[in-house]
Enzyme design. Structure first.
Site, PDB file in Angstrom:
ATOM      1  N   ASP A 161       0.812  -1.220   0.000  1.00 59.14           N
ATOM      2  CA  ASP A 161       0.000   0.000   0.000  1.00 59.14           C
ATOM      3  C   ASP A 161       0.843   1.267   0.000  1.00 59.14           C
ATOM      4  O   ASP A 161       0.305   2.371  -0.027  1.00 59.14           O
ATOM      5  CB  ASP A 161      -0.940   0.000   1.209  1.00 59.14           C
ATOM      6  CG  ASP A 161      -2.007  -1.087   1.100  1.00 59.14           C
ATOM      7  OD1 ASP A 161      -2.586  -1.224   0.011  1.00 59.14           O
ATOM      8  OD2 ASP A 161      -2.238  -1.801   2.099  1.00 59.14           O
ATOM      9  N   ASP A 442      -1.881   4.892   6.123  1.00 56.95           N
ATOM     10  CA  ASP A 442      -1.809   3.952   4.999  1.00 56.95           C
ATOM     11  C   ASP A 442      -0.592   3.040   5.116  1.00 56.95           C
ATOM     12  O   ASP A 442       0.009   2.630   4.114  1.00 56.95           O
ATOM     13  CB  ASP A 442      -1.751   4.704   3.661  1.00 56.95           C
ATOM     14  CG  ASP A 442      -2.951   5.599   3.426  1.00 56.95           C
ATOM     15  OD1 ASP A 442      -3.968   5.392   4.091  1.00 56.95           O
ATOM     16  OD2 ASP A 442      -2.847   6.510   2.586  1.00 56.95           O
TER      17      ASP A 442
END
Length: 492
Positions: A161, A442
């Site tokens: 990610d 994230d």
């Protein structure tokens, strides 16, 4: 639903041969789901059809050849066009892609995955590929900031990610940020430890299955979150966390060789250490009860409230148009939307709720359901409803109860656990009261300092497998596609 096509009218019954002697007859029909058809074209006296053969573990391209007998070229051309229309539906054919590959993603091996499992699928679908291997952390920010967005339809990130996080932030730094985020669809090939973006958009953490999902991917709007910290503004597409989960992620970098298992090891270590994370939290709450959240989730999904970005298809190319949900100011191509609730340097708005938590175990906020293949923290997430899902829990509980709470994430019972506080929020501010620790955005580490967050509905564009987001829903809902330890790798 599986829809299939038979090539009966285009082939003659052929007979197998053993030592040159015809024996029996082979079938004159070959049935393939439309979803698996990558391309078709007429060359000479034959039709060539590229398909994806799908197993439980891999997707591989295969070329089928069908000789033409007594069929006009015009009829064949019409048939091929109809075949491709059905195969692609609302998805764009022959996407022009900027591809970024992070060779060091997860335990490594992203380049081999790209070369052997992913690129052959894209090549068979006749996608135009411009490939760059990144060489250092943060490089994708600059690449996306300077990218000529008119040259591409999508940007494909082969990584965990981390590269999607960099890509969104690079696009967000542009003077035409809103236009760039809407025009260029972001897609993800899972090659890392977490792979949350692929789980939510492609319905799989398998790279080759994700490649097929991207080939057939539909342009879909997605919420982004703005974080204000110090003088910086950061975009988040997946999650923000502080506490055990953040530490289990960022505090286990030395265990990357373990792959996704490092998260589980990190969580167990910190549970038995009985760590807590005192902080002050201020929240703009939209929905405070689980019953209210369940009702909202059910309504959103019954109404299929995911608006697909509109496309005008012409000669196999898609020209994006502005979505009705976006404001007129977005059409001008200006920078990021202004912050409705101000920055971390402003006073907390008077209508926010503020609490001090001395024994916080986890602070976890996001807008998509899956954070990793076996981590469905946000069971009621709707990635385009303009709301964030905020989960907190008390860290001052026994290790056994904590283990039960964390294992309930995989079993699908996390949402209903009494120890879990689950709210839908528009914005929040968190102020750590300890001197050091980890904050994850994230999956990326940011300074251990106060920050404020607010959501921007439909700001970004992504490619999703079927125009909506994958997620099992709160207990008892939408169980299809969910297995005991994560999401399915099956295709429609």
């Amino acid at each position: 639903m599986q829809v299939s096509i038979a090539y009966k009218t285009l082939t003659k019954r052929q007979r197998s041969k053993i030592c040159g002697v015809p024996i029996g007859a082979s079938p004159s029909e070959f049935v393939v789901p439309f979803y698996n058809i990558l391309w078709a074209e007429l060359l000479g006296n034959a039709i060539f059809v590229d398909i994806a053969t799908v197993s439980k573990k891999h997707t591989r391209p295969l070329k089928l050849t069908f000789a033409i007998h007594d069929v006009s070229e015009a009829a064949i051309t019409t048939w091929i066009e109809e075949l491709l229309n059905r195969a692609y539906g609302g998805a764009q054919r022959r996407k022009r892609a900027k591809v970024l590959v992070n060779p060091h993603a997860g335990p490594g091996g992203a380049v081999k995955i790209w070369d052997t499992e992913v690129k052959p699928i894209f090549d068979s679908a006749r996608m135009a590929l411009d490939i760059t291997h990144t060489t250092f952390s943060g490089e994708a920010v600059g690449l996306c900031q300077e990218l000529n967005i008119d040259d591409y339809d999508t940007i494909i990130l082969c990584s965990g990610d981390g590269l999607p996080h960099e890509a969104f932030n690079g696009l967000g730094k542009r003077p035409d940020a809103r236009r760039a985020l809407q025009q260029l669809a972001v897609a993800h090939i899972p090659c890392g430890s977490g792979n949350g973006m692929s789980c939510n958009l492609n319905g799989t953490f398998n790279p080759s299955l994700a490649a097929l999902a991207i080939v057939k991917g539909v342009r879909t709007p997605m919420d982004l979150v703005s974080l204000s910290q110090g003088d910086n503004r950061i975009l988040s597409f997946l999650s923000q966390s502080l506490g055990i989960i953040a530490e289990a992620d960022l505090g286990t970098e030395n265990m990357r060789w373990m792959g996704a298992a490092r998260f589980e090891v990190g969580i167990v270590q910190r549970i038995f250490a009985k760590k807590t994370y005192p902080c002050e939290i201020s929240v703009k709450v939209e929905m405070a009860t689980k019953d209210e959240i369940k009702s909202h989730y059910k309504k959103e999904h019954e109404n299929v409230n995911y608006t697909v970005r509109k496309e005008a298809i012409s000669n196999g190319r898609a020209e994006s148009t502005e979505d009705d949900s976006m404001s007129a100011s977005a059409e001008s191509g200006e920078g990021l939307p202004p912050l409705k609730y101000g920055t971390i340097k402003d006073k907390v708005p008077s209508d926010w709720e503020t609490v001090t938590l001395e024994n916080l175990g986890n602070f976890y906020c996001g807008n998509m359901a899956w954070m990793a293949p076996s981590a469905n923290f946000f069971a009621a997430a709707c990635a385009n409803d303009g709301l964030m899902d905020l989960v907190t829990n008390d860290g001052n509980i026994s290790a056994l109860k904590y283990l039960d709470l964390m294992t309930s994430v995989e079993s699908g019972q996390f949402f209903d656990k009494p120890a879990t506080s689950y709210k839908k929020v528009l914005a929040y501010r968190i102020t750590p009261r300890s001197k050091e620790g980890y904050i994850s955005v994230d999956g990326e580490r940011v300074p251990f300092e106060p920050f404020q967050a607010e959501v921007h509905q439909g700001l970004a564009t992504v490619l999703s497998r079927n125009g909506k987001y994958e997620g099992p829903g709160p207990t008892g809902w939408e169980k299809a596609g969910v297995v005991a330890k994560g999401i399915t790798t099956a295709v429609p």
